[in-house]
Motif scaffolding. Sequence first.
Motif, short mmCIF file in Angstrom:
data_model
loop_
_atom_site.label_atom_id
_atom_site.label_comp_id
_atom_site.label_asym_id
_atom_site.label_seq_id
_atom_site.Cartn_x
_atom_site.Cartn_y
_atom_site.Cartn_z
N ASN A 248 0.67 -1.20 -0.04
CA ASN A 248 -0.19 -0.11 0.11
C ASN A 248 0.93 1.01 0.11
O ASN A 248 1.64 1.31 0.72
N VAL A 249 0.61 2.03 -1.14
CA VAL A 249 1.63 3.21 -1.35
C VAL A 249 1.36 4.37 -0.20
O VAL A 249 -0.07 4.34 -0.01
N ASN A 254 3.72 16.56 1.00
CA ASN A 254 3.94 17.60 -0.09
C ASN A 254 3.86 16.84 -1.53
O ASN A 254 4.07 17.40 -2.54
N TYR A 255 3.25 15.45 -1.79
CA TYR A 255 3.59 15.01 -2.88
C TYR A 255 2.10 14.27 -3.17
O TYR A 255 1.28 13.99 -2.40
N GLU A 256 2.01 14.04 -4.66
CA GLU A 256 0.87 13.21 -5.06
C GLU A 256 1.27 12.06 -6.03
O GLU A 256 2.42 12.34 -6.41
N LEU A 257 0.33 11.28 -6.18
CA LEU A 257 0.76 9.96 -6.93
C LEU A 257 0.90 10.70 -8.64
O LEU A 257 -0.04 11.48 -8.71
N SER A 258 1.71 10.31 -9.23
CA SER A 258 1.78 10.63 -10.76
C SER A 258 0.42 9.94 -11.46
O SER A 258 0.02 8.94 -10.95
N LYS A 259 0.17 10.61 -12.51
CA LYS A 259 -0.79 10.12 -13.10
C LYS A 259 -0.67 8.43 -13.63
O LYS A 259 0.47 8.20 -14.07
N GLY A 260 -1.44 7.61 -13.50
CA GLY A 260 -1.42 6.43 -13.89
C GLY A 260 -0.64 5.42 -12.64
O GLY A 260 -0.55 4.30 -13.07
N SER A 262 -0.80 3.53 -9.24
CA SER A 262 -1.64 2.96 -8.50
C SER A 262 -1.19 3.10 -7.07
O SER A 262 0.29 3.17 -6.73
N ASP A 263 -2.26 3.33 -5.94
CA ASP A 263 -1.56 3.30 -4.74
C ASP A 263 -1.43 2.06 -4.12
O ASP A 263 -1.38 1.76 -2.89
N LYS A 264 -1.98 0.99 -5.14
CA LYS A 264 -1.40 -0.57 -4.53
C LYS A 264 -0.50 -1.17 -5.59
O LYS A 264 -0.73 -1.23 -6.67
#
Length: 268
Positions: A248-249, A254-260, A262-264
């Motif tokens: 589980n990511v 202060n960051y967000e996941l890059s487009k595409g 997944s948070d898993k």
Amino acid sequence: ETVTYHPDEQKVTVHYVDVNDSPKTSDWTAADGTEVSTAVQTLTGKSAGTYTNTIALPDNFVQVGTDDGASSGTFDNDSQVDQSYNVYVKHATRTITPVTDPQNGELRATVTRTINYVYGNDTVDHQTGDKAIDSVNQHQDYSRTGTIDEVTGKITYSAWTPTIGTDEGLKMVTPTKITGYTPDQVSVSAGTVDVTTLTGNETLKPVTVTYNPNPAKIAVTYVDDVENGKVVEGTSLDGFVDQTGTFNVVTPNNYELSKGQSDKVNYT
């Protein structure tokens, strides 16, 4: 007037005495055994006459000793007491071997043992207890001889003798190496057999060697894809070889996941 003396009738009895159970090896007497009543011989003649006797052993006996007078002698002058002599006998025996009596199952025995190798973990490829490598089947053959008492029919067996051969033996075994796994036994000891209680074929308790996965780590690195892959932070997952799961990511501050992205993340 003339008085004529005639020799008296005399009798000699020859007894056959079974001394099979006597601890003596010579100098037996009638008290050392049991008479074979069916074998008694009686000789008759006149006082001072000579006699000869053919020793007639009872069936399945062998002669081990004899009194002087059992096979030849002179009749005495005492008609009130018969002369008595003994022939001492023991039971005849016959030896049987696996060669002379190949169908006799009492003369051969085989002890077997199986060593199984299994996995101690669950993966996509195997489950706990599944075969890791081929089992090892061992055996040790034994043979012995038997001595048959021809009178009683009783068989006395010799000690078991192990058969010598390249494929014989319940030998010590070192488990085969499997990359990424460690067996729970460095070696499997040689099998032991108590031949004093062995009566026939016997199967020893199987031995199981379990291969457990070695510890493993997975490195997880967070990178900034705007700043050409700059490492933001990292962590690691502790597990075991061939372990599967889902990570589980956790997005760094202060960051967000890059487009595409997944948070898993599944891992194997």
